[in-house]
Scaffold this active site. Sequence first.
Site, PDB file in Angstrom:
ATOM      1  N   ASN A  47      19.612  30.778  60.182  1.00  0.00           N
ATOM      2  CA  ASN A  47      19.643  31.801  61.238  1.00  0.00           C
ATOM      3  C   ASN A  47      19.734  33.238  60.704  1.00  0.00           C
ATOM      4  O   ASN A  47      20.328  34.104  61.330  1.00  0.00           O
ATOM      5  CB  ASN A  47      20.742  31.487  62.261  1.00  0.00           C
TER       6      ASN A  47
ATOM      7  N   HIS B  18      24.519  36.251  58.260  1.00  0.00           N
ATOM      8  CA  HIS B  18      25.929  35.979  58.547  1.00  0.00           C
ATOM      9  C   HIS B  18      26.564  37.259  59.068  1.00  0.00           C
ATOM     10  O   HIS B  18      26.168  38.357  58.676  1.00  0.00           O
ATOM     11  CB  HIS B  18      26.655  35.546  57.267  1.00  0.00           C
TER      12      HIS B  18
ATOM     13  N   GLU C 292      36.192  37.994  53.404  1.00  0.00           N
ATOM     14  CA  GLU C 292      34.817  37.768  52.952  1.00  0.00           C
ATOM     15  C   GLU C 292      34.339  38.890  52.025  1.00  0.00           C
ATOM     16  O   GLU C 292      33.669  38.631  51.015  1.00  0.00           O
ATOM     17  CB  GLU C 292      33.899  37.624  54.178  1.00  0.00           C
TER      18      GLU C 292
ATOM     19  N   PHE D 285      28.013  19.800  60.310  1.00  0.00           N
ATOM     20  CA  PHE D 285      26.922  20.497  59.625  1.00  0.00           C
ATOM     21  C   PHE D 285      27.325  21.086  58.273  1.00  0.00           C
ATOM     22  O   PHE D 285      26.518  21.726  57.607  1.00  0.00           O
ATOM     23  CB  PHE D 285      26.343  21.602  60.525  1.00  0.00           C
TER      24      PHE D 285
ATOM     25  N   TYR E  65      32.427  28.890  53.128  1.00  0.00           N
ATOM     26  CA  TYR E  65      32.407  28.279  54.465  1.00  0.00           C
ATOM     27  C   TYR E  65      33.481  27.207  54.633  1.00  0.00           C
ATOM     28  O   TYR E  65      33.356  26.335  55.487  1.00  0.00           O
ATOM     29  CB  TYR E  65      31.026  27.691  54.750  1.00  0.00           C
TER      30      TYR E  65
ATOM     31  N   ARG F  77      18.888  37.874  64.933  1.00  0.00           N
ATOM     32  CA  ARG F  77      18.589  36.438  64.917  1.00  0.00           C
ATOM     33  C   ARG F  77      17.405  36.106  65.828  1.00  0.00           C
ATOM     34  O   ARG F  77      16.580  35.244  65.484  1.00  0.00           O
ATOM     35  CB  ARG F  77      19.840  35.636  65.283  1.00  0.00           C
TER      36      ARG F  77
ATOM     37  N   ARG G  67      28.309  41.635  65.480  1.00  0.00           N
ATOM     38  CA  ARG G  67      28.032  40.345  66.145  1.00  0.00           C
ATOM     39  C   ARG G  67      27.033  40.553  67.287  1.00  0.00           C
ATOM     40  O   ARG G  67      26.168  39.718  67.522  1.00  0.00           O
ATOM     41  CB  ARG G  67      29.324  39.723  66.689  1.00  0.00           C
TER      42      ARG G  67
ATOM     43  N   LYS H  92      20.530  35.630  54.785  1.00  0.00           N
ATOM     44  CA  LYS H  92      20.550  34.235  54.320  1.00  0.00           C
ATOM     45  C   LYS H  92      19.216  33.842  53.671  1.00  0.00           C
ATOM     46  O   LYS H  92      18.209  34.551  53.816  1.00  0.00           O
ATOM     47  CB  LYS H  92      20.884  33.331  55.509  1.00  0.00           C
TER      48      LYS H  92
ATOM     49  N   THR I 299      24.530  32.439  67.479  1.00  0.00           N
ATOM     50  CA  THR I 299      24.311  31.551  66.326  1.00  0.00           C
ATOM     51  C   THR I 299      22.975  30.820  66.443  1.00  0.00           C
ATOM     52  O   THR I 299      22.223  30.711  65.473  1.00  0.00           O
ATOM     53  CB  THR I 299      25.459  30.513  66.236  1.00  0.00           C
TER      54      THR I 299
END
Length: 139
Positions: free
Chosen positions: A114, A117, A128, A59, A51, A104, A87, A11, A93
């Site tokens: 963060n 993704h 995606e 948010f 998203y 993260r 993950r 990100k 998150t």
Amino acid sequence: MTTNITFTMVKPDAVEANNIGPILAKINQAGFKIEAMKYMRLSKEQAGQFYIIHKDRPFYGELVEYMSSGPIVAAVLSKSNAVADYRKLIGATDPSKAEEGTIRKLFAKSIAANAVHGSDSDENAQIEADFFFSKLERF
Ligand code: UDP
Ligand code: MG
């Protein structure tokens, strides 16, 4: 277990902090193979579309602004149990709740910024990956 795919983005906060290299190193060290990759900047429309499942969350507006605020690295990764294992590698998150050693925990600035993704299901990983890459761009 059969090999399958997940989709990731580095990100804007992590790109800005010069952490593309360290994050890709963690990804490779964890046994993921890179099937596709590109460096690009999302428009607000593209970030909003990516998203769209979060469109009713409070948010959403800030997320779209943030994800279009600077360049990102998008990639398709493959490994056995890719979605769940990735993950686990990226952590929670909210980086303050992420386990030690996770991407993260190491690189994220906040719950919004963060660092990375990661897809949350095999179905979303396909959606995606197809959003960012054509068949010709995947190896
Ligand atoms: N997000 C945020 N505030 C929140 C929850 C999420 O800004 O309270 C952002 C954050 O960048 C997160 C993204 O929205 O990564 C998508 O949220 P999701 O719940 O899908 O988290 P993820 O799957 O990325 O862990
Ligand atoms: Mg998610």
